[in-house]
Design a protein around this motif. Structure first.
Motif, PDB file in Angstrom:
ATOM      1  N   ASN A  36       2.671  -1.198  -4.479  1.00 21.82           N
ATOM      2  CA  ASN A  36       3.246  -0.213  -3.661  1.00 21.82           C
ATOM      3  C   ASN A  36       2.289   1.120  -3.881  1.00 21.82           C
ATOM      4  N   THR A  37       2.429   1.297  -5.134  1.00 18.47           N
ATOM      5  CA  THR A  37       1.820   2.627  -5.690  1.00 18.47           C
ATOM      6  C   THR A  37       0.303   2.483  -5.307  1.00 18.47           C
ATOM      7  N   GLN A  38      -0.550   1.385  -5.567  1.00 18.92           N
ATOM      8  CA  GLN A  38      -1.822   1.129  -4.892  1.00 18.92           C
ATOM      9  C   GLN A  38      -1.848   1.453  -3.621  1.00 18.92           C
ATOM     10  N   ALA A  39      -1.226   0.865  -2.760  1.00 21.99           N
ATOM     11  CA  ALA A  39      -1.243   0.906  -1.431  1.00 21.99           C
ATOM     12  C   ALA A  39      -0.875   2.472  -1.047  1.00 21.99           C
ATOM     13  N   THR A  40       0.015   3.086  -1.543  1.00 17.98           N
ATOM     14  CA  THR A  40       0.006   4.369  -1.122  1.00 17.98           C
ATOM     15  C   THR A  40      -1.325   5.236  -1.607  1.00 17.98           C
TER      16      THR A  40
END
Length: 385
Positions: free
Chosen positions: A64-68
């Motif tokens: 999630n943090t990488q996609a954001t």
């Protein structure tokens, strides 16, 4: 004017032998969300399953943090984060057999990844490439659904068709609380219950439909209570307790596979991040509210359970975090590569056999590309297919 002729006065009275089709009491959800972690009942949980779920949660949070971050770098057009909802995503993926089908919404890319889909393929639609980005039949993951709740009737149709064919298949359809206000939600639940289709509906109640709180959408005691109106069981579960979500969904999947029909599960969770990277969540909720839910974080809940029972140590935590970082690095590297796009792919997979109109349009586009000296790999052979 008789009583029956007075507008609005008629109230049908059932005959003396009338009985309800179904006793509603067993269909009603519990008053409080079901929980497992931190209770005495948790001692009986499978340690290997808990450790597997923990690894998926840690990788899911990093995903999630990488996609954001990729949206901020311009590598994704949009990303609807599921940070805070990872327990629902992971449990939904792990509870299904290989032959079963997952029907995700646009926020459920993590569920698709946890089911085994390549993270880059899961993000292809949000990148603006291709129609779906993966083969739904190969992975038994339906296309990510952006229109609210339209995947629910599709799930019912597939599940009903599978049963008619004699296939031992269950469909699990995911939807947000906002999607329960759509007509597709009503139609799907009604048909599923009437047909006793082998389908499970998982509502992730994350508090808001973009900026609209649940209280402005429904006056029902809970979304799980809506199940009784359709003649199916409703279950209410703590959506941040991955073990509880997995158990409740597991019971619903087994019930569906046994021919006992659909179940509506409401998982009470919270969307920690904004609706998407284009949303400013500070306009409609407070930091205090968000921080209160951070204290009930799904990753921390399971980590405390595992460390408290001596099923996970610092080395185990480090290994899972390193694996998550390796996944994020691979995702980052591959997403930073510009894809090779072929404009002729616009006409692929629209119909099994192209219509005359599609063939005409494909020929026009091919001619325009040739005139412009385009060197993409489309061919004259592909024009007529």
């Amino acid at each position: 004017m008789t009583v029956l002729e007075q507008p609005g006065s008629y109230r049908p009275t059932p005959p003396p032998a009338w009985q309800p089709r179904t006793d509603p009491a067993p269909l009603l959800p519990d008053a409080e969300p079901y929980r497992l972690l931190g209770t005495d009942e948790a001692a009986g949980l499978d340690p290997e399953l808990l450790r597997r779920m923990y690894g998926q949660l840690v990788r899911g949070r990093r995903y999630n943090t990488q996609a954001t971050a990729l949206t901020r770098q311009g590598r994704l057009a949009v990303y609807p984060s599921s940070t805070g909802q990872e327990a629902c995503e992971v449990a939904a993926a792990l509870v299904l057999e290989d032959r079963d089908w997952l029907f995700p919404s646009y926020r459920d890319t993590l569920a698709a990844v946890a089911r085994g889909l390549d993270p880059v393929q899961a993000l292809t639609l949000l990148r603006g490439d291709w129609h779906t980005g993966y083969d739904p039949h190969e992975h038994r993951v339906a296309p990510l659904c952006t229109p609210l709740a339209t995947q629910l009737p599709h799930a019912v149709g597939l599940a009903h068709a599978a049963r008619l064919k004699g296939d031992d298949v269950v469909a699990l359809a995911m939807v947000g609380d906002g999607g329960t206000s759509e007509g597709d939600f009503h139609e799907a639940l009604n048909f599923a219950a009437v047909w006793q289709a082998p389908v499970v509906f998982l509502v992730q109640n994350n508090g808001f439909a973009i900026s609209v709180p649940l209280a402005k959408q429904t006056a029902a005691p809970s979304l799980a209570h809506k199940a009784v109106g359709y003649g199916m069981p409703g279950r209410l579960v703590d959506g941040n307790d991955v073990a509880a979500v997995h158990r409740v969904l597991g019971e619903a999947v087994r019930r569906a596979r046994a021919g006992s029909g659909p179940t509506l599960v409401e998982a009470v969770t919270y969307r920690i991040d904004a609706h998407t990277n284009a949303d400013d969540a500070t306009r409609y909720r407070t930091d205090t509210e968000v921080e209160a839910w951070r204290a009930h974080d799904p990753v921390d809940l399971l980590e405390r359970e595992l460390t408290g029972r001596k099923l996970l140590d610092e080395d185990g935590i480090r290994r899972e975090r390193e694996a998550a970082e390796a996944m994020a690095a691979d995702l980052r590297e591959r997403m930073n590569q510009d894809p090779a796009l072929d404009p002729m792919d616009l006409f692929a997979h629209v119909h099994a056999e192209r219509t005359d109109q599609l063939r005409e349009q494909a020929a026009m586009l091919r001619a325009e590309l040739d005139a412009a000296g385009d060197t993409t790999p489309g061919s004259q052979e592909g024009v007529g297919r």
